[in-house]
Design a protein around this motif. Structure first.
Motif, mmCIF file in Angstrom:
data_model
loop_
_atom_site.group_PDB
_atom_site.id
_atom_site.type_symbol
_atom_site.label_atom_id
_atom_site.label_comp_id
_atom_site.label_asym_id
_atom_site.label_seq_id
_atom_site.Cartn_x
_atom_site.Cartn_y
_atom_site.Cartn_z
ATOM 1 N N ASP B 42 0.839 -1.207 0.000
ATOM 2 C CA ASP B 42 0.000 0.000 0.000
ATOM 3 C C ASP B 42 0.854 1.229 0.000
ATOM 4 O O ASP B 42 0.698 2.142 -0.819
ATOM 5 N N ILE B 43 1.803 1.182 0.948
ATOM 6 C CA ILE B 43 2.644 2.381 1.104
ATOM 7 C C ILE B 43 3.549 2.518 -0.097
ATOM 8 O O ILE B 43 3.584 3.560 -0.767
ATOM 9 N N THR B 102 -6.444 3.816 -5.542
ATOM 10 C CA THR B 102 -6.642 2.881 -4.429
ATOM 11 C C THR B 102 -7.692 3.391 -3.473
ATOM 12 O O THR B 102 -8.217 2.629 -2.667
ATOM 13 N N ILE B 103 -7.917 4.635 -3.505
ATOM 14 C CA ILE B 103 -8.841 5.211 -2.532
ATOM 15 C C ILE B 103 -10.060 5.759 -3.295
ATOM 16 O O ILE B 103 -9.925 6.239 -4.439
ATOM 17 N N GLU B 167 -1.870 11.122 3.013
ATOM 18 C CA GLU B 167 -2.695 10.745 4.162
ATOM 19 C C GLU B 167 -2.842 9.213 4.240
ATOM 20 O O GLU B 167 -2.663 8.591 5.277
ATOM 21 N N HIS B 168 -3.116 8.678 3.080
ATOM 22 C CA HIS B 168 -3.312 7.211 3.012
ATOM 23 C C HIS B 168 -2.050 6.434 3.377
ATOM 24 O O HIS B 168 -2.068 5.399 4.045
ATOM 25 N N MET B 169 -0.921 7.015 2.956
ATOM 26 C CA MET B 169 0.375 6.399 3.300
ATOM 27 C C MET B 169 0.588 6.338 4.805
ATOM 28 O O MET B 169 0.998 5.348 5.369
ATOM 29 N N SER B 174 0.719 3.275 9.881
ATOM 30 C CA SER B 174 0.291 2.984 11.254
ATOM 31 C C SER B 174 -0.356 1.600 11.335
ATOM 32 O O SER B 174 -0.177 0.852 12.300
ATOM 33 N N LYS B 175 -1.068 1.270 10.219
ATOM 34 C CA LYS B 175 -1.676 -0.062 10.192
ATOM 35 C C LYS B 175 -0.587 -1.152 10.209
ATOM 36 O O LYS B 175 -0.655 -2.123 10.963
#
Lengths: 122, 614
Positions: B42-43, B102-103, B167-169, B174-175
């Protein structure tokens, strides 16, 4: 003449000794058993007795003992002439008062010598 | 058929359980890695690409804006080139961003961007139209009122895209972080559980295997200790159970074998006991410490004992017979049979009758050849004694009976020879001499027979004393001096100094006299007879040696028997044939031994042994 009594049951011995002693000039009487031997000895009172041990009726030891107990024959010369040659027999003979103990077989010379010795004829 | 779990299966099952735990653990780890990878993807891939594209779009947009300004200020050719170049760049980045949606928000932004950018391109065409009219002022106005705000709008939208992706990164990071932490903790927990499970399982399995093995070992130890009644109590159906079963059947067979052996032993024991009990002579068995192990009924009667009362007791405590005990100890020490000598006879009175026993002790040896038992047999020789007694009595009687006729014969012959009864001629004299010789011989025979029977029946009483050998020699030689010098034979007595023996002077003198008499008979003029004695060990060896004709070999071992005369003896009337047997009896009654060494033509040497003084 010296009186000799022979108490002996064997007829051949009797014959030989009789011949020998008569020839030598003894007055000899013979008895063939112990009882008669004792009787004759007390009656006749010989100077010397030739005594066998194995005798009928009364044995030689008893004869010797009986004669020594009687004063008539207490000094009579007793010469035992026996085939019993055991030490104990010889000893017994002397204890009962025999003057001599000769064991068979005997020589005539020997016998005469002993008889003469005891009758002090030598 | 019962389900069989073999030891192998049990171990495999245990391993499988542990492997299963490991697989679960590994699966959990893989799951954790995969979710981590997702976050990282994702990142790293989606958002990062979008961020790069946003930045590229912004840069291209800025340059296009600059190109428009340059266009306004007249350099149209150059500006157009820059604008178009950056238009391609922008489109490239935009399409990349489009590929990486992705978002949810991103979708909206990009579709807006597409629409607005198209408008922006249209507005530039408008500007070029104005430029063709040549109206600079209008161009400037158009730029300021129309293009610039639109540029600002697109720029903002691009920035929005960047922001959204950034933001998503952050969210993905954190996830991922929380997932990693979760993975660490869960892995630790799972590992601990797995380790505990594995250890528990290990202990359980090894116990499952070891417990029956331990119990097997314990039982085997007990069985090895001799308790064949013990059984292994393992019911498991695995290899151990099988082993236990086999072991049990082995023990069973061992027990059977032992029982067979025991019954064989009992049979053997009963047999030996039967033999012992049936022996009619008293028998005693003693061990190596002289304790009584067994006595048979005859011995019980003889010693008035009961076997059960005396077994295990020392011999001498029960039977106070030194003679028997000496024989037993001798056998124990030497390991050899001891047989009682003729004069070594035990005398007992029981049932009011004299009993005579000869002691024989036999060794019983163990595997190593050492004597551990002694069997003593008391041979009842009472009947032999009785026969012997009868024989002596008979001989004694016969010789007595012989003496009287011998006397009359002897006297008759002598009287005839001495011619008391008249003269006899030479022939008659010679015949009578023959008769006389033989009566003498008969007489000697009777004497010797009597002596021998006395000695043989043990009636001989030895008068023991310490005697000088010289004295014995003197009294032995004395009767022969004349005869020896007549025959011109040298009778030599060796110097024996002060040597003494423990003996009966008369009996030993008789022996030597007899030996000299024999020697004289077998020697001729010029021969020698030598008397000698010397001490060897604790014995005295006395010898009578001659240089006569010697004894033929075949007679040497027989001459001590009764009525045996060496074949060369021509002077038959001179000996009775009983001299040497009597001599032997006398020497043996002294505890000695007599023997001869002879060589035909060279002479003979008789030697006998006597004891030293006490």
């Amino acid at each position: 003449m010296n009186k000799v009594l022979l108490i002996e049951d064997n007829k051949n011995i009797i014959k030989v000794i009789s011949m020998l002693l008569t020839d030598e000039g003894f007055d000899l009487k013979v008895e063939k058993d112990g009882v008669n031997g004792v009787e004759t000895a007390l009656e006749w009172e010989p100077d010397l007795i030739l005594l066998d041990i194995k005798l009928p009726k009364m044995n030689g030891f008893l004869v010797c003992e009986t004669l020594r107990d009687n004063e008539k024959t207490v000094d009579t010369k007793i010469i035992i002439v026996s085939a019993k040659a055991e030490e104990e027999d010889i000893q017994r003979g002397f204890e009962l008062g025999a003057d001599e103990y000769m064991t068979k077989p005997i020589n005539p010379d020997e016998l005469l010598e002993v008889i003469n010795k005891h009758l002090k004829l030598l | 058929m019962k389900k069989k779990f073999s030891l192998k299966h049990k171990i495999l099952l245990g391993y499988m359980a542990i492997t299963l735990i490991l697989i679960v653990l590994a699966g959990w780890a893989i799951y954790n890695f995969m979710s981590l990878d997702e976050s990282i993807h994702d990142i790293m891939v989606e958002n990062y690409q979008s961020v790069i594209a946003s930045e590229g779009m912004m840069e291209a947009l800025e340059r296009q804006d600059s190109a428009e300004l340059i266009f306004i200020f007249g350099q149209q050719e150059e500006a157009l080139e820059i604008f178009q170049k950056n238009q391609i760049e922008f489109m490239k980045h935009l399409s990349r961003a489009e590929d990486n949606i992705t978002i949810e928000e991103e979708n909206q932004i990009i579709s807006n961007l597409n629409k607005d950018y198209q408008t922006y391109l249209d507005k530039f065409i408008q500007l070029r139209d104005l430029a063709n009219e040549g109206n600079i002022e209008e161009m400037q106005n158009y730029y300021l009122t129309d293009i610039m705000p639109h540029f600002q709008k697109i720029k903002n939208e691009t920035r929005d895209l960047l922001t959204v992706n950034q933001e998503h990164m952050r969210e993905a990071q954190s996830k991922a972080n929380s997932r990693a932490t979760q993975a660490i903790y869960s892995s630790i927990i799972f590992s601990v559980i797995a380790i505990i499970l594995a250890i528990t399982l290990g202990i359980y399995i090894s116990n499952k295997i070891l417990k029956p093995i331990n119990s097997l070992t314990e039982t085997i130890k007990e069985i090895a200790g001799g308790n064949l009644e013990k059984k292994i109590n393992i019911t498991t159906k695995d290899e151990i159970g099988e082993l236990a079963e086999e072991f049990n059947s082995m023990t069973e067979r061992l027990k059977e074998y032992e029982q067979i052996n025991i019954s064989k032993l009992i049979d053997e024991k009963n047999k030996s006991e039967g033999i012992v009990k049936s022996i009619s002579n008293p028998l005693i068995v003693t061990d190596d410490e002289n304790r009584i192990l067994l006595i048979n009924p005859e011995a019980e009667k003889l010693f008035n004992l009961r076997e059960k009362d005396v077994s295990g007791t020392h011999f001498l405590e029960i039977i106070k017979e030194e003679k028997i005990f000496d024989s037993i100890t001798e056998t124990l020490e030497t390991g050899k049979e001891q047989k009682g000598q003729k004069n070594d006879v035990l005398e007992f009175t029981y049932n009011n009758k004299e009993h005579y026993y000869r002691i024989t002790t036999n060794p019983v040896k163990d595997k190593k050849g050492e004597t551990n038992l002694v069997v003593t047999i008391l041979e009842d020789i009472t009947h032999l004694k009785e026969v012997d007694q009868m024989k002596s009595e008979f001989v004694s009687m016969v010789s007595h009976e012989f003496r009287t006729p011998l006397t009359s014969m002897n006297m008759s012959i002598n009287m005839l020879l001495e011619e008391n009864t008249g003269e006899i001629n030479e022939d008659q004299k010679e015949l009578l001499e023959v008769a006389k010789d033989d009566t003498e011989h008969l007489n000697n025979l009777v004497d010797d027979l009597l002596d021998l029977s006395k000695i043989e029946s043990g009636k001989i009483d030895l008068d023991f004393e310490n005697v000088k050998v010289e004295e014995i020699f003197n009294s032995s030689i004395n009767p022969f001096e004349n005869k020896a010098s007549d025959k011109n034979i040298d009778l030599i007595q060796k110097d024996v100094g002060d040597l003494k023996v423990y003996a009966d002077l008369n009996k030993i003198t008789w022996v030597i006299t007899n030996l000299i008499g024999n020697a004289l008979r077998y020697t001729t003029e010029g021969d020698k007879i030598v008397l000698d004695a010397n001490k060897k060990g604790h014995k005295v060896y006395i010898s009578v040696a001659d240089t006569g004709e010697g004894i033929p070999k075949e007679y040497q071992h027989k001459i001590f028997e009764k009525f045996v005369r060496a074949g060369t003896d021509q002077d038959e009337s001179s000996g009775t044939g009983l001299g040497l047997p009597i001599a032997k009896e006398i020497v043996e009654a002294h505890g000695g031994r007599i023997w001869v060494k002879s060589k035909e033509g060279e002479g003979s040497k008789f030697t006998f042994t006597l004891k030293l003084p006490k």
